[in-house]
Design an enzyme around this catalytic site. Structure first.
Site, PDB file in Angstrom:
ATOM      1  N   ASP A   4       0.786  -1.090  -0.005  1.00 52.39           N
ATOM      2  CA  ASP A   4      -0.016  -0.336  -0.288  1.00 52.39           C
ATOM      3  C   ASP A   4       0.435   1.455   0.292  1.00 52.39           C
ATOM      4  O   ASP A   4       1.752   1.422   0.311  1.00 52.39           O
ATOM      5  CB  ASP A   4      -0.674   0.152   1.262  1.00 52.39           C
ATOM      6  CG  ASP A   4      -1.914   1.059   1.405  1.00 52.39           C
ATOM      7  OD1 ASP A   4      -2.850   1.207   1.031  1.00 52.39           O
ATOM      8  OD2 ASP A   4      -1.899   1.969   2.289  1.00 52.39           O
ATOM      9  N   GLU A  64      14.875 -15.599  -0.371  1.00 56.17           N
ATOM     10  CA  GLU A  64      15.500 -16.069   1.013  1.00 56.17           C
ATOM     11  C   GLU A  64      14.047 -17.126   0.963  1.00 56.17           C
ATOM     12  O   GLU A  64      14.495 -18.217   1.267  1.00 56.17           O
ATOM     13  CB  GLU A  64      15.173 -16.303   2.237  1.00 56.17           C
ATOM     14  CG  GLU A  64      16.246 -14.192   2.937  1.00 56.17           C
ATOM     15  CD  GLU A  64      15.780 -13.803   4.079  1.00 56.17           C
ATOM     16  OE1 GLU A  64      15.421 -14.397   4.657  1.00 56.17           O
ATOM     17  OE2 GLU A  64      16.422 -12.555   4.523  1.00 56.17           O
TER      18      GLU A  64
HETATM   19  O1  TEU Z   1      -4.736   4.327  -1.400  1.00 59.51           O
HETATM   20  C1  TEU Z   1      -3.561   4.843  -1.849  1.00 59.51           C
HETATM   21  C2  TEU Z   1      -3.708   6.133  -2.209  1.00 59.51           C
HETATM   22  O2  TEU Z   1      -2.917   7.071  -3.240  1.00 59.51           O
HETATM   23  C3  TEU Z   1      -5.318   6.361  -3.066  1.00 59.51           C
HETATM   24  O3  TEU Z   1      -5.734   5.252  -4.288  1.00 59.51           O
HETATM   25  C4  TEU Z   1      -6.453   7.303  -2.220  1.00 59.51           C
HETATM   26  O4  TEU Z   1      -6.845   5.930  -1.669  1.00 59.51           O
HETATM   27  C5  TEU Z   1      -7.219   7.858  -2.711  1.00 59.51           C
HETATM   28  O5  TEU Z   1      -6.428   8.619  -4.113  1.00 59.51           O
HETATM   29  C6  TEU Z   1      -8.094   8.331  -2.119  1.00 59.51           C
HETATM   30  O6  TEU Z   1      -9.261   9.298  -3.376  1.00 59.51           O
HETATM   31  C7  TEU Z   1      -4.321   3.362  -0.641  1.00 59.51           C
HETATM   32  C8  TEU Z   1      -5.586   2.370  -0.745  1.00 59.51           C
HETATM   33  O7  TEU Z   1      -5.473   1.515  -2.043  1.00 59.51           O
HETATM   34  C9  TEU Z   1      -6.467   3.223   0.132  1.00 59.51           C
HETATM   35  O8  TEU Z   1      -8.099   2.638  -0.209  1.00 59.51           O
HETATM   36  C10 TEU Z   1      -6.611   3.659   1.591  1.00 59.51           C
HETATM   37  O9  TEU Z   1      -6.851   4.448   1.530  1.00 59.51           O
HETATM   38  C11 TEU Z   1      -4.633   4.381   1.364  1.00 59.51           C
HETATM   39  O10 TEU Z   1      -3.695   3.708   0.565  1.00 59.51           O
HETATM   40  C12 TEU Z   1      -4.716   4.530   2.955  1.00 59.51           C
HETATM   41  O11 TEU Z   1      -3.527   3.534   3.044  1.00 59.51           O
END
Ligand code: TEU
Length: 553
Positions: free
Chosen positions: A216, A267
């Site tokens: 993420d 690993e």
């Molecule tokens: O998303 C990160 C991200 O940069 C975007 O897709 C963001 O969620 C979007 O711009 C908001 O409108 C990841 C995950 O996929 C998302 O669901 C989470 O909310 C976010 O990280 C935070 O962990």
């Protein structure tokens, strides 16, 4: 030989060609009946995924979490949230998936934790200058009494990127950085203790047998030294994806982290893979994430963001194959996920809808569902003809549209709250799946409960309805996956063909692929034999918003 070994030819790496199905656990299948999907629900439905023909599943987070951002706020990286089950339920799910030849990727959230994580709670108590605070990004405020945030950065979910804490003596204290919600404090990735903790978390899940991780916010973990002020341009979208030099996105230091993780995965046996979620301004930058000693895959978001436009699609495909090819990585392809408007709706948008904004009851100019579904099906039939690996998001195989009429009181996305309802956010693509047209909650569970309301017209999209209909979107996806494998489309080259400005046309071996993005039917060659089509094709013309695979002679 296990079924998994039979699946991959010797020496090949499975992720180079895999079709990976994203499960959003909250909304996939609910065995407990509490209205939120869970791991036993997934296990019970694995046969449907085997039948669909996917190679792997990626599970959005199911770890312990107060669910302030639907699990992307992790309080314990080594346990399962009781909402979703137990670690034993996870092990069962993993074993059952592997027994069916389906690999399993889990979501890892390393940019930030939940504010309920033990480390953050310790940081709050320990006070300024402590090693506990050094695991996160705490700073003194600006202004005479530290009453102003340390810089002017704005959270992706709206509002400022800093939250002030109250120190243990009751006085207003330092501020901490959160790219997303205030309940999601960012780690300081320059801190060796943070680095070591995540190596250990990787090993925890690798030891349990996972085949890889979707990482993420893989572009956000390192911030520019000194945290300088930054104002995004007025036309920037919420993820900063279109901008070249953002002090919290795509900093060079992130690559060191992935080189380190690459070694941890190496690993282990069995080609474990890292897939980065990195929203970046260009394909060249995106491809830096998958240089040979870094991640194995990264999402092709420039492809996802491309509108229904022949010229733009031709160039993003060309550039993708070049950019990823230059670093020896397969391109990935993706059209939908849990953060974007579902592509069976998005591709028919007539007004601008920046990522993260969402569509709700008051959105002007809602897309035509018939046009949307036709384009959605055509787009998938194009995507699954391209060389590389592809991601599909739960529900797109049913042709699900975005749920556009969710009443305000059900909304859960922090975006909605942090912008005071100005942006609807992402709930519309997260509604629980319809499995059975005639059952409570369309078979999502047995109780009829559902954490987001399911639209009343979804019986037509239920798996039970589509299984009985050879022209359904489900039937199309199954056929696409069978033929993609049969023709070996995941590997090999693509030869462009010219079918006019409104078409995307290329050849994969003996099979020709033609997509009509124009406003008039396109002629098919007289000797064309249709292999498959995203809509019925009668006579010798390809209707608008349709993709066809055909051979000649
Ligand atoms: O998303 C990160 C991200 O940069 C975007 O897709 C963001 O969620 C979007 O711009 C908001 O409108 C990841 C995950 O996929 C998302 O669901 C989470 O909310 C976010 O990280 C935070 O962990």
């Amino acid at each position: 030989m296990t079924q998994l070994e039979q699946f991959a030819a010797p020496g090949s790496e499975w992720w180079r060609s895999a079709v990976i199905y994203q499960i959003y656990p909250r909304s996939f299948a609910d065995a407990s009946g509490d209205g939120i999907g869970d791991l036993p629900g997934i296990t019970a439905r694995l046969d449907a995924l085997k039948d669909l023909g996917v190679d792997a599943i990626w599970l959005s987070p199911f770890m312990t979490s107060p669910q302030r951002d639907a699990g992307y706020d992790v309080a314990d990286y080594r346990d399962v949230d009781p909402l979703f089950g137990t670690l034993a339920d996870f092990d069962t799910m993993l074993a059952e998936a592997h027994a069916r030849g389906i690999r399993v990727i889990v979501d890892l959230v390393p940019n930030h934790s939940s504010d309920q994580h033990e480390w953050f709670q310790q940081a709050l108590k320990a006070g300024p200058g402590s090693p506990e605070r050094a695991r996160y990004i705490f700073r003194d405020g600006r202004g005479e009494n530290g009453e102003l945030p340390p810089n002017n950065w704005e959270s992706v979910f709206g509002g400022g990127m800093w939250q002030r804490v109250t120190e243990s003596d009751g006085t207003p204290g330092q501020w901490y950085l959160h790219i997303f919600d205030a309940t999601q404090p960012d780690f300081d990735w320059n801190n060796e203790e943070v680095q070591e903790e995540f190596r250990s978390i990787l090993r925890f899940w690798l030891d349990r047998g996972v085949d890889g991780f979707r990482v993420d916010v893989a572009h956000g973990m390192i911030k520019t030294e000194g945290l300088p002020d930054y104002v995004p341009p007025a036309d920037a979208d919420s993820m900063g994806g279109g901008q070249a030099d953002v002090p919290y996105w795509g900093q060079d230091g992130v690559h060191e982290i992935y080189r380190d993780w690459h070694k941890v995965l190496a690993e282990y046996d069995g080609d474990r893979a890292l897939c980065g979620e990195a929203w970046l301004p260009t394909l060249e930058r995106t491809a830096e994430w998958v240089r040979p000693d870094e991640m194995h895959q990264t999402f092709n978001f420039p492809y996802l963001m491309t509108p229904w436009d022949a010229e733009k699609l031709r160039s993003v495909i060309r550039e993708s194959l070049d950019a990823f090819g230059n670093v020896g990585a397969p391109s990935t392809w993706v059209l939908s996920n849990h953060d974007v408007v579902r592509h069976a709706t998005r591709l028919a948008l007539t007004v601008d809808n920046p990522q993260g904004e969402g569509i709700g009851p008051n959105t002007a100019g809602k897309p035509d569902p018939v046009v949307g579904l036709a384009r959605g099906r055509a787009a998938t039939a194009l995507m699954l003809a391209l060389p590389g690996s592809a991601y599909i998001y739960q529900g797109e195989e049913l042709g699900l549209p975005e749920a556009m009429e969710i009443p305000d009181e059900y909304r859960q996305d922090p975006t909605w709250f942090r912008t005071n309802g100005e942006r609807y956010g992402r709930d519309g693509c997260r509604v629980p799946l319809p499995w059975d047209a005639d059952a409570p909650a369309y078979g999502f569970n047995e109780t009829g409960r559902s954490w987001l309301p399911q639209p009343s017209e979804w019986a037509q999209f239920a798996r039970s309805t589509e299984e009985a209909d050879p022209t359904s979107t489900l039937a199309l996806y199954k056929e696409l996956l069978v033929k993609r494998r049969e023709f070996g489309f995941a590997t090999g080259s693509l030869v462009w063909e010219d079918a006019g400005v409104d078409a995307v046309a290329f050849r994969r071996g003996d099979v020709h692929v033609l997509v009509n993005l124009g406003s008039a039917p396109l002629p098919l060659p007289a000797d064309a034999t249709i292999v498959l089509a995203s809509q019925p094709v009668e006579g010798s013309e390809l209707p608008v918003d349709t993709t066809v695979w055909y051979t000649r002679g």
